[in-house]
Design a protein around this motif. Sequence first.
Motif, mmCIF file in Angstrom:
data_model
loop_
_atom_site.group_PDB
_atom_site.id
_atom_site.type_symbol
_atom_site.label_atom_id
_atom_site.label_comp_id
_atom_site.label_asym_id
_atom_site.label_seq_id
_atom_site.Cartn_x
_atom_site.Cartn_y
_atom_site.Cartn_z
ATOM 1 N N ARG A 180 -81.738 -17.583 -20.584
ATOM 2 C CA ARG A 180 -83.051 -18.401 -20.029
ATOM 3 C C ARG A 180 -83.380 -19.420 -21.965
ATOM 4 N NH1 ARG A 180 -88.092 -14.876 -21.563
ATOM 5 N NH2 ARG A 180 -88.999 -16.659 -21.665
ATOM 6 N N ASN A 181 -83.887 -20.556 -21.684
ATOM 7 C CA ASN A 181 -83.557 -21.114 -22.331
ATOM 8 C C ASN A 181 -82.564 -21.856 -22.905
ATOM 9 O OD1 ASN A 181 -86.782 -22.232 -22.716
ATOM 10 N ND2 ASN A 181 -86.559 -20.382 -23.724
ATOM 11 N N TRP A 182 -81.473 -22.248 -22.198
ATOM 12 C CA TRP A 182 -80.193 -22.216 -22.527
ATOM 13 C C TRP A 182 -80.061 -23.267 -22.856
ATOM 14 C CZ3 TRP A 182 -76.497 -25.803 -20.422
ATOM 15 C CH2 TRP A 182 -74.905 -25.658 -20.640
ATOM 16 N N ARG A 183 -79.329 -23.362 -24.188
ATOM 17 C CA ARG A 183 -78.985 -24.895 -24.775
ATOM 18 C C ARG A 183 -76.944 -25.159 -25.153
ATOM 19 N NH1 ARG A 183 -84.141 -27.466 -26.357
ATOM 20 N NH2 ARG A 183 -85.021 -25.210 -27.563
ATOM 21 N N ASP A 237 -84.469 -23.998 -18.292
ATOM 22 C CA ASP A 237 -85.140 -22.564 -18.926
ATOM 23 C C ASP A 237 -84.762 -21.577 -18.097
ATOM 24 O OD1 ASP A 237 -86.465 -24.943 -19.478
ATOM 25 O OD2 ASP A 237 -87.730 -24.592 -16.758
ATOM 26 N N ILE A 238 -83.870 -21.466 -17.470
ATOM 27 C CA ILE A 238 -83.781 -20.286 -16.762
ATOM 28 C C ILE A 238 -82.599 -20.374 -15.709
ATOM 29 C CG2 ILE A 238 -84.030 -18.225 -15.134
ATOM 30 C CD1 ILE A 238 -87.235 -18.597 -15.967
ATOM 31 N N PHE A 293 -79.531 -22.351 -11.912
ATOM 32 C CA PHE A 293 -80.530 -23.231 -12.375
ATOM 33 C C PHE A 293 -82.357 -23.964 -12.502
ATOM 34 C CE2 PHE A 293 -76.117 -24.109 -12.464
ATOM 35 C CZ PHE A 293 -75.234 -24.172 -14.284
ATOM 36 N N VAL A 294 -83.075 -23.141 -13.289
ATOM 37 C CA VAL A 294 -84.367 -23.057 -12.285
ATOM 38 C C VAL A 294 -85.295 -24.302 -13.704
ATOM 39 C CG1 VAL A 294 -86.082 -21.363 -11.982
ATOM 40 C CG2 VAL A 294 -83.707 -21.052 -11.435
#
Length: 110
Positions: free
Chosen positions: A24-27, A34-35, A45-46
């Motif tokens: 979640r909130n991968w950077r 977001d997901i 990739f959502v």
Amino acid sequence: MIGDEGEKQAAVYLEEIGFEILERNWRHKHLEVDIIAKDGIFLTFVEVKVRKNSIYGYENALISKAKQKALSRAAEAYFFENNYTGQIRFDLISIIDKKLTYIEDAFWNY
């Protein structure tokens, strides 16, 4: 915050329909997803969009071409970091007027 609550609601929804939430909130640098979740054979990739009302448009207007490109670049970075070589998909969850709508294959990778 509205966005954080929407992302939590979206993650719960995805889990309820059988997705495995991986991130979640991968950077990666300035990019964010977001997901990231597994749906069967697909790595998804959502993007989650939350709006109080539809004044700015409905689902089909929520992901700009620039955002699509940024999500594609983020997906590529995720592949390299995780040595992923399987199938992917870009999905959208919109929450407008408190109504959740899930769109599978919201756009194609560039």
